[in-house]
Design a protein around this motif. Structure first.
Motif, mmCIF file in Angstrom:
data_model
loop_
_atom_site.group_PDB
_atom_site.id
_atom_site.type_symbol
_atom_site.label_atom_id
_atom_site.label_comp_id
_atom_site.label_asym_id
_atom_site.label_seq_id
_atom_site.Cartn_x
_atom_site.Cartn_y
_atom_site.Cartn_z
ATOM 1 N N PRO A 49 0.542 -1.040 -0.021
ATOM 2 C CA PRO A 49 -0.125 -0.050 0.214
ATOM 3 C C PRO A 49 0.806 1.570 -0.163
ATOM 4 N N LYS A 50 2.121 1.091 0.553
ATOM 5 C CA LYS A 50 3.047 2.086 0.642
ATOM 6 C C LYS A 50 3.788 2.090 -0.934
ATOM 7 N N GLN A 51 3.613 1.345 -1.906
ATOM 8 C CA GLN A 51 4.286 1.481 -3.276
ATOM 9 C C GLN A 51 3.310 2.894 -4.021
ATOM 10 N N TRP A 52 4.331 4.079 -3.641
ATOM 11 C CA TRP A 52 3.787 5.415 -4.737
ATOM 12 C C TRP A 52 3.397 5.351 -6.003
ATOM 13 N N THR A 53 4.508 4.401 -6.225
ATOM 14 C CA THR A 53 4.505 4.427 -7.815
ATOM 15 C C THR A 53 3.251 3.443 -8.849
ATOM 16 N N ALA A 54 2.335 3.015 -7.642
ATOM 17 C CA ALA A 54 0.598 2.698 -8.215
ATOM 18 C C ALA A 54 -0.263 3.485 -8.454
ATOM 19 N N MET A 75 -5.210 10.377 -5.906
ATOM 20 C CA MET A 75 -4.016 11.186 -6.023
ATOM 21 C C MET A 75 -4.421 11.970 -4.490
ATOM 22 N N GLU A 76 -5.301 11.978 -3.629
ATOM 23 C CA GLU A 76 -5.173 11.962 -2.204
ATOM 24 C C GLU A 76 -4.001 11.091 -1.382
ATOM 25 N N ARG A 77 -4.348 10.024 -1.973
ATOM 26 C CA ARG A 77 -2.992 8.919 -1.440
ATOM 27 C C ARG A 77 -1.832 8.888 -1.885
ATOM 28 N N LEU A 78 -1.383 9.727 -3.218
ATOM 29 C CA LEU A 78 -0.094 9.722 -3.558
ATOM 30 C C LEU A 78 0.632 11.129 -2.778
ATOM 31 N N VAL A 79 -0.536 12.335 -3.016
ATOM 32 C CA VAL A 79 0.084 12.589 -2.013
ATOM 33 C C VAL A 79 0.014 13.290 -0.873
ATOM 34 N N GLU A 80 -0.098 12.208 -0.043
ATOM 35 C CA GLU A 80 -0.308 11.206 1.467
ATOM 36 C C GLU A 80 1.393 10.978 1.656
ATOM 37 N N VAL A 81 1.761 9.846 0.515
ATOM 38 C CA VAL A 81 2.500 8.704 0.256
ATOM 39 C C VAL A 81 3.802 9.547 -0.147
ATOM 40 N N ARG A 82 3.948 10.875 -0.956
ATOM 41 C CA ARG A 82 5.115 10.807 -1.675
ATOM 42 C C ARG A 82 4.899 11.808 -2.961
ATOM 43 N N PRO A 83 4.561 12.961 -2.153
ATOM 44 C CA PRO A 83 4.600 14.285 -2.607
ATOM 45 C C PRO A 83 5.875 14.949 -3.318
ATOM 46 N N GLY A 84 5.850 15.870 -4.289
ATOM 47 C CA GLY A 84 6.446 16.069 -5.625
ATOM 48 C C GLY A 84 5.377 16.401 -6.789
ATOM 49 N N LEU A 85 6.935 16.222 -7.957
ATOM 50 C CA LEU A 85 6.267 16.489 -9.319
ATOM 51 C C LEU A 85 5.005 16.201 -9.980
ATOM 52 N N THR A 86 5.127 14.818 -9.618
ATOM 53 C CA THR A 86 4.176 13.201 -10.204
ATOM 54 C C THR A 86 3.223 14.047 -8.830
ATOM 55 N N ALA A 87 3.337 14.022 -8.155
ATOM 56 C CA ALA A 87 1.470 14.210 -7.458
ATOM 57 C C ALA A 87 0.881 15.000 -7.637
ATOM 58 N N HIS A 88 1.963 16.196 -7.871
ATOM 59 C CA HIS A 88 1.007 17.959 -8.033
ATOM 60 C C HIS A 88 0.850 17.489 -9.326
ATOM 61 N N LEU A 89 1.264 17.219 -9.842
ATOM 62 C CA LEU A 89 0.787 17.060 -11.727
ATOM 63 C C LEU A 89 -0.666 16.339 -11.889
ATOM 64 N N LYS A 90 -0.181 15.229 -10.952
ATOM 65 C CA LYS A 90 -1.787 14.085 -10.873
ATOM 66 C C LYS A 90 -2.924 15.400 -10.675
ATOM 67 N N ALA A 91 -2.680 15.613 -9.449
ATOM 68 C CA ALA A 91 -4.085 16.403 -8.217
ATOM 69 C C ALA A 91 -3.939 17.473 -9.381
ATOM 70 N N SER A 92 -3.425 18.237 -10.140
ATOM 71 C CA SER A 92 -3.834 19.420 -11.557
ATOM 72 C C SER A 92 -5.278 18.167 -12.151
#
Length: 628
Positions: free
Chosen positions: A166-171, A192-209
């Motif tokens: 569950p903590k593998q952020w690439t999923a 998306m919210e889980r991604l921002v929580e586990v690994r905030p960064g470029l990919t997370a912000h792009l998916k949030a947008s």
């Protein structure tokens, strides 16, 4: 005190003094220790102060899901291909090679890379199965399925990785794209919210947008892109963020600002075809059609894109250059007839075409049903478009498919069914001028001019230059509909002034029966009340009725609802309400009266309290001993 101070001074130790010899010895020992540590400690990879090379940059980008330069990807691919040729059982190397192939396909829009990526990733899974936690290959397979438009398969791979780790952020980037493609937008938002929580960064912000834009939250999408710009490190990453900001500004109807973002992206990464196509779109919106045609052809020469080919053909049609528009349309028509979704391969020799775009139907398994369906609806066979998009809707119920299917049904002549899909496209709140225009035309075909006017206005307000063909049509249709008629919509404002209705006057018998039913039975002197009730009534006086548990307005009969009963009813009313027998008509108490006749202050019935029968009834005069 002097003796105590003297003893304390004698007991204190002598002060420490440093001589020159001791200082030199201490310095020599420190130097020897530092030099020994530097000599004995082995060198590490992170100690290299040189900047990373192309292969290292591409490997880092592929591992974090960030965009990579084409040159860097070529270096990484060449290195991994050489390595796996010498070490064919290295599963991790096969996974890296498959991810590099996939990124190359994204950058070039060339479907040739997709089968190569699939073979490399499957080879990695053969060497190290999914049950043993080969997360790189599993997420690579999910990303490959999403890139091909097979979102159901992408969801399966993403959920498999999430179930194992569950903590593998690439999923989570895989799941965001898969859920969005399937039309499950709440699940995409949670991923998306889980991604921002586990690994905030470029990919997370792009998916949030991306998620915020699909919800119509353009301000939140812009803020997420600002954060992504702060997290971007390489020029290619910064260029991609600038391109996404340009797309958002274009959808908001700001072509000048969008073009500045596209140009910034091209300065950072001149090979980015998406930014070049975006600049062509903005130039067309600003009325610079010749420059837009040039940029479209340059973009199609760098990357295959059916969307860019369709936009170029429509732009050429709007400029009156229909002969030149035939080339991209013929190639898209060939791709649609072949049943594939790939067009736009750079080649040579097609005069007036998009840099020699060629159809590559069926290659790579890429699904471009939405673009091809819209092309067929407007420039081909609407029936074929409906069949293609109906099959796509059965697999992927997202807003893009709903809008395209609704438009194809309209072009086929079934506006009633088309409106249902046009409404589904707007359910999530995505602000799209194309969506609003399609819905307005469908509603106008159904004769609903009011709704059509509203959605034409929405299209023009969202982005008046959204298309060189449909933009002017939307403005013309809105002008033809004109302003709504005065007086508001039908059945909202009355056609005649409102007149108070005349209520029927009740008869004397109805008034008497209503008064009798409203008056409670009097209590006898022997009946007792609890401590919470009023005091017992005096001898010869009817007891007060029990107060209700929750005070409220008394139930009124038909006779009591008449604001003006008329003089002919007043005698019966006074006769029915004899103060000797009706406790509700007791006189207002005076300060010198008995305590049992005090008003109920708790419920607001004081000397100035109005009689419950309303101001229209005569108040009976007290007489007899019960009045006191």
């Amino acid at each position: 005190m002097d003796r105590i101070d003297k003893e304390a001074q004698e007991a204190a130790p002598p002060p420490v003094t440093f001589t020159g010899r001791k200082t030199l010895v201490a310095a020599a020992v420190a130097v020897v220790l530092i030099v020994g540590a530097l000599v004995i400690r082995p060198a590490r990879a992170g100690d290299d102060a040189r900047p990373p090379g192309p292969m290292e940059r591409a490997a880092s980008a592929v591992g974090t899901g960030a965009p990579a330069a084409v040159v860097d990807l070529s270096a990484l691919i060449a290195d991994r291909e050489k390595w796996v040729a010498e070490h064919p059982r290295d599963g991790a190397a096969w996974a890296v090679l498959g991810s590099a192939y996939l990124e190359q396909a994204r950058r070039t829009a060339d479907p040739v890379w997709y089968p190569k990526a699939e073979r490399a990733l499957k080879r990695s899974l053969e060497l190290r199965p999914a049950e043993k936690g080969n997360f790189d290959a599993m997420t690579g397979m999910g990303a490959l399925a999403n890139a091909r438009g097979d979102y159901g398969t992408g969801r399966k791979w993403g959920e498999l990785v999430r179930a194992q780790a569950p903590k593998q952020w690439t999923a989570y980037p895989v799941l965001v794209d898969a859920y969005s493609g399937l039309g499950d937008y709440p699940a995409a938002e949670k991923a998306m919210e889980r991604l921002v929580e586990v690994r905030p960064g470029l990919t997370a912000h792009l998916k949030a947008s991306q998620v915020y834009r699909d919800r119509g939250w353009r301000e939140d999408a812009a803020v997420a892109l600002e954060r992504a710009a702060g997290a971007a490190k390489s020029p290619v990453e910064k260029a991609y963020v600038l391109y996404r900001r340009g797309e958002l500004l274009w959808e908001r109807g700001e072509p000048a600002e969008a073009m500045r973002q596209y140009e910034g992206a091209l300065r950072a990464d001149p090979a980015q075809a998406d930014a070049l196509g975006g600049r062509a779109r903005a130039l067309a919106g600003l009325g610079r059609g010749g420059e837009a045609v040039r940029d479209y052809r340059l973009a199609l020469g760098r990357a295959q894109s059916p969307r860019l080919a369709l936009e170029l053909g429509e732009l050429l049609e709007s400029l009156g250059r229909g002969d030149e528009a035939k080339a991209p349309f013929d190639l898209l028509r060939a791709a649609a007839a072949a049943g594939g979704g790939n067009a736009g391969r750079p080649g040579g020799g097609n005069a007036g075409g998009p840099g020699g775009v060629r159809a590559a139907a069926g290659r790579g398994g890429v699904n471009d049903s939405v673009v091809l369906g819209l092309f067929e609806a407007d420039h081909g066979d609407p029936g074929a478009a409906v069949r293609r998009l109906t099959a796509e809707w059965a697999r992927h119920k997202n807003v893009q498919v709903a809008d395209a299917l609704g438009w194809a049904l309209h072009r086929l002549g079934d506006d009633a069914a088309a409106l249902e899909y046009a409404r589904k496209a707007a359910d999530r709140g995505l602000r799209s001028a194309d969506f609003a225009y399609h819905r307005a035309v469908i509603e106008q075909g159904l004769g609903d001019d009011a709704s059509a006017r509203r959605h034409f206005q929405e299209a023009v307000r969202t982005n008046p230059r959204f298309s060189p063909v449909r933009g002017p049509l939307a403005a013309g249709a809105l002008a033809a509909l004109g302003e709504p008629p005065p007086g508001g919509p039908e059945n909202v404002q009355p056609t005649a002034p409102w007149v108070m209705p005349v209520l029927p006057k009740p008869s004397a018998s109805t008034s008497a029966s209503a008064s009798a039913s409203a008056s409670p039975k009097p209590r006898g002197p022997a009946e007792k009340r609890g401590p919470a009730g009023p005091k017992p009534a005096r001898t010869g006086e009817p007891a007060r009725p029990a107060e209700p548990a929750e005070p409220g307005p008394a139930k009124r009969g038909p006779a009591q609802q008449d604001p003006d009963p008329g003089p002919e009813h007043e005698p019966e009313h006074e006769a029915d309400h004899d103060p000797e027998h009706d406790p509700e008509h007791e006189p207002e108490p005076q300060p010198e009266h008995d305590q049992g006749a005090e008003p109920d202050r708790e419920h607001g019935q004081g000397p100035g309290h109005e009689h419950e029968h309303g101001p229209g009834h005569a108040r009976p005069k007290p007489n007899g001993p019960a009045a006191r």
